[in-house]
Design a protein around this motif. Sequence first.
Motif, PDB file in Angstrom:
ATOM      1  N   GLU A 147       0.778  -1.157  -0.050  1.00 15.72           N
ATOM      2  CA  GLU A 147      -0.114  -0.017  -0.013  1.00 15.72           C
ATOM      3  C   GLU A 147       0.911   1.235   0.080  1.00 15.72           C
ATOM      4  N   VAL A 148       0.375   2.320  -0.383  1.00 20.22           N
ATOM      5  CA  VAL A 148       0.977   3.493  -0.541  1.00 20.22           C
ATOM      6  C   VAL A 148       1.427   3.983   0.935  1.00 20.22           C
ATOM      7  N   SER A 149       2.613   4.415   1.431  1.00 15.18           N
ATOM      8  CA  SER A 149       2.889   4.990   2.655  1.00 15.18           C
ATOM      9  C   SER A 149       3.980   6.146   2.486  1.00 15.18           C
ATOM     10  N   GLU A 150       3.428   7.208   2.361  1.00 16.86           N
ATOM     11  CA  GLU A 150       4.632   8.244   2.043  1.00 16.86           C
ATOM     12  C   GLU A 150       5.363   8.720   3.183  1.00 16.86           C
ATOM     13  N   ALA A 151       6.208   9.609   2.751  1.00 18.66           N
ATOM     14  CA  ALA A 151       6.957  10.080   3.982  1.00 18.66           C
ATOM     15  C   ALA A 151       6.099  11.343   4.624  1.00 18.66           C
ATOM     16  N   PRO A 152       6.595  11.625   6.044  1.00 19.02           N
ATOM     17  CA  PRO A 152       5.856  12.720   6.645  1.00 19.02           C
ATOM     18  C   PRO A 152       5.560  13.871   5.618  1.00 19.02           C
ATOM     19  N   ARG A 153       4.531  14.559   5.950  1.00 19.22           N
ATOM     20  CA  ARG A 153       3.881  15.419   5.016  1.00 19.22           C
ATOM     21  C   ARG A 153       4.790  16.721   4.868  1.00 19.22           C
ATOM     22  N   LEU A 154       5.408  17.213   6.124  1.00 12.42           N
ATOM     23  CA  LEU A 154       6.313  18.189   6.240  1.00 12.42           C
ATOM     24  C   LEU A 154       7.641  17.890   5.358  1.00 12.42           C
ATOM     25  N   MET A 155       7.878  16.663   5.437  1.00 14.24           N
ATOM     26  CA  MET A 155       9.280  16.224   4.735  1.00 14.24           C
ATOM     27  C   MET A 155       8.975  16.425   3.234  1.00 14.24           C
ATOM     28  N   LEU A 156       7.754  15.835   2.887  1.00 12.77           N
ATOM     29  CA  LEU A 156       7.412  15.708   1.492  1.00 12.77           C
ATOM     30  C   LEU A 156       7.100  16.836   0.922  1.00 12.77           C
ATOM     31  N   THR A 157       6.345  17.961   1.573  1.00 14.01           N
ATOM     32  CA  THR A 157       6.273  19.338   0.952  1.00 14.01           C
ATOM     33  C   THR A 157       7.543  19.941   0.649  1.00 14.01           C
ATOM     34  N   VAL A 158       8.455  20.051   1.637  1.00 15.92           N
ATOM     35  CA  VAL A 158       9.693  20.695   1.507  1.00 15.92           C
ATOM     36  C   VAL A 158      10.509  20.228   0.415  1.00 15.92           C
ATOM     37  N   THR A 159      10.329  18.800   0.206  1.00 14.04           N
ATOM     38  CA  THR A 159      11.096  18.206  -0.918  1.00 14.04           C
ATOM     39  C   THR A 159      10.636  18.838  -2.275  1.00 14.04           C
ATOM     40  N   TRP A 160       9.238  18.618  -2.381  1.00 18.90           N
ATOM     41  CA  TRP A 160       8.615  19.076  -3.453  1.00 18.90           C
ATOM     42  C   TRP A 160       8.810  20.640  -3.774  1.00 18.90           C
ATOM     43  N   LEU A 161       9.021  21.462  -2.681  1.00 18.33           N
ATOM     44  CA  LEU A 161       9.390  22.734  -2.670  1.00 18.33           C
ATOM     45  C   LEU A 161      10.494  23.094  -3.637  1.00 18.33           C
TER      46      LEU A 161
END
Lengths: 497, 118
Positions: free
Chosen positions: A452-466
């Motif tokens: 199943e999908v299990s992404e990294a923590p949201r804050l980490m992912l947001t900054v990575t995409w930033l």
Amino acid sequence: MTILDAHLPVLPVVVPMLIAPLVIMLRPRGLAWAAATATSSMAFLIAMALAAGALDGEAQRYALGAWAAPYGIELSVDSFGALLLLILTGASTLALLAGKASLDQQLEADRQPLFLSAWLLVLAGLSGILISADAFNIFVFMEISALASYILVAGGPDRRAMPAVFKYLIMGTIGATFYLIGIGLVYMMTGTLNLTDIQVRIQDVSDLRPILVAAGFITVGLGLKAAVFPLHVWLPNAYNFAPHAATVFLAACATKVSLYILLSFDFVVFQQNLIGHEMQFAAFLMPLAVLGILAASAVALFEPNIKRMLAFSSVAQIGYILLGASMVSLLGMTASLMHMFNHALAKGALFMAVMCLAMRFPSLELDALAGAAKRMPWTMGAFVVGGLSLIGIPGTAGFTSKWYLITASMEFGGAGWLLVAVIVLGSLMAVAYIWRVVEVTCFRQPETGPVEVSEAPRLMLTVTWLVALANVYFGLSPWLQTRLAEGGARMLLGEMP
Amino acid sequence: MNLLGLYNYWVFAVLLMIGFYAVVAKTNLVKKLMGLSLFQAAVFLLYITMGKITGGTAPILQKGVSDAVFSNPLPQVLILTAIVVGISTTALGLGIVVRIQEEYGSIDEKDIQEIDRR
């Protein structure tokens, strides 16, 4: 506000250095991290203010303790310094923001305040190098940042971090000591340590041989610290075994700051004074740059661990930066400085994506990551964007500097085409090693059944995409890095055509 | 400019190379650090030497003496800072060696490589 403005150049050092010892006392969970992140963001704001000043074309000078240069210690921030300050403070802030969960995972709670304190000292030391205009001050700041960054690397959970950091310490110290010998020889002949003053006084020196020896010591010593091929052997393991957040931070800026001093010395201090110095510089560093691009990329092609693969790719990127500088032309130098900025963006995004992967996968060996894109689609999306920028696909930041680099090579005519071939070959190898990761993570089936999908923590992912999106933004409108890099290149090349 | 007049500089170069040799050739990590310290100490000697002026004295103003020749105090001050840096580096290096001993049970580079390869 006016008082703050007047003291702006000194603040990037003072703020983190004062907060660093206080962070140790913040024992409650998360508080030390919050304080370090706030401090780092403040340094970022200061760097932005300084960069705004540099964009207006003024070199911001500051006399420490109001003692006028050359007797007092002078600080000065020009476009080159401002560009690197932006990279440095930006990388530190974003790595801290994104790295919270990763630090919690990799470091025990009671060690975190100490680790973050060392982090702020690295920030203060590297900023100090960038703002100082005094040769010995640069040495002191270099050692402050180096000693603290050994601690950052040693914070890694794997025991192999220890031998890696020992090697880093030995080679870093040898590099810094070479630099110390170099400035000693310069001081012997000129009697001053202020960079602009040295430049003026060298002209009256009758026997230039000690200066030439000094140039050799300084170039090799800083080459060691900047991980110029073949002096890069400390880098891959140090980056690999450091905590992931620290890798994001150090990979984005630590070696580039050493290159900053290297270029300042070779161009501003020695260039106009030693006969044929630009030839010596180019003849020494261009072959190393070319070899670095080819050899390090080739090693990255066969490296099974993706974090270590990216570390080798960093060595290759140092090669591109040096290649631009060793062309000794305005275009080449601009390309070189731009590539510092673009590479920090691309490698920042890539190492952040690796940090996200490490949140869910125990091993970063390529074989263990099969099917990772199905579990973490957003993370791998950011990885691909960062990878495209590293390769230099049009529309990403990496393209702009490679374009400048190729244009600068073509100015050389026949021999320039060889350099173009090297750049293209290096980029093709980057395509290959980024593709290996994409292929395994997207198309190979994981050994254990459906996941199943299990992404990294949201804050980490947001900054990575930033950061990933910043790669696209600065690829489409590269105004910031182009203007600062061009200003820096003009300053470095001075009177020369 | 005779060769013996450059005595201090010869010592600087020889010490530097002995230290450098130990760093490169020894596999024992503590011996490597000893070499590194020697390497740094050689540079201190270079700085101290360049500040010395033959017949020079400490740079202190004295009543009634107007023609005194002063040695340059700045290199000594600089090297005071460099000594502190050297001590910190050695201390940190030894700290790391202690951790390596705890983790690997050896402080020999070859053993450590052998253990890591397994």
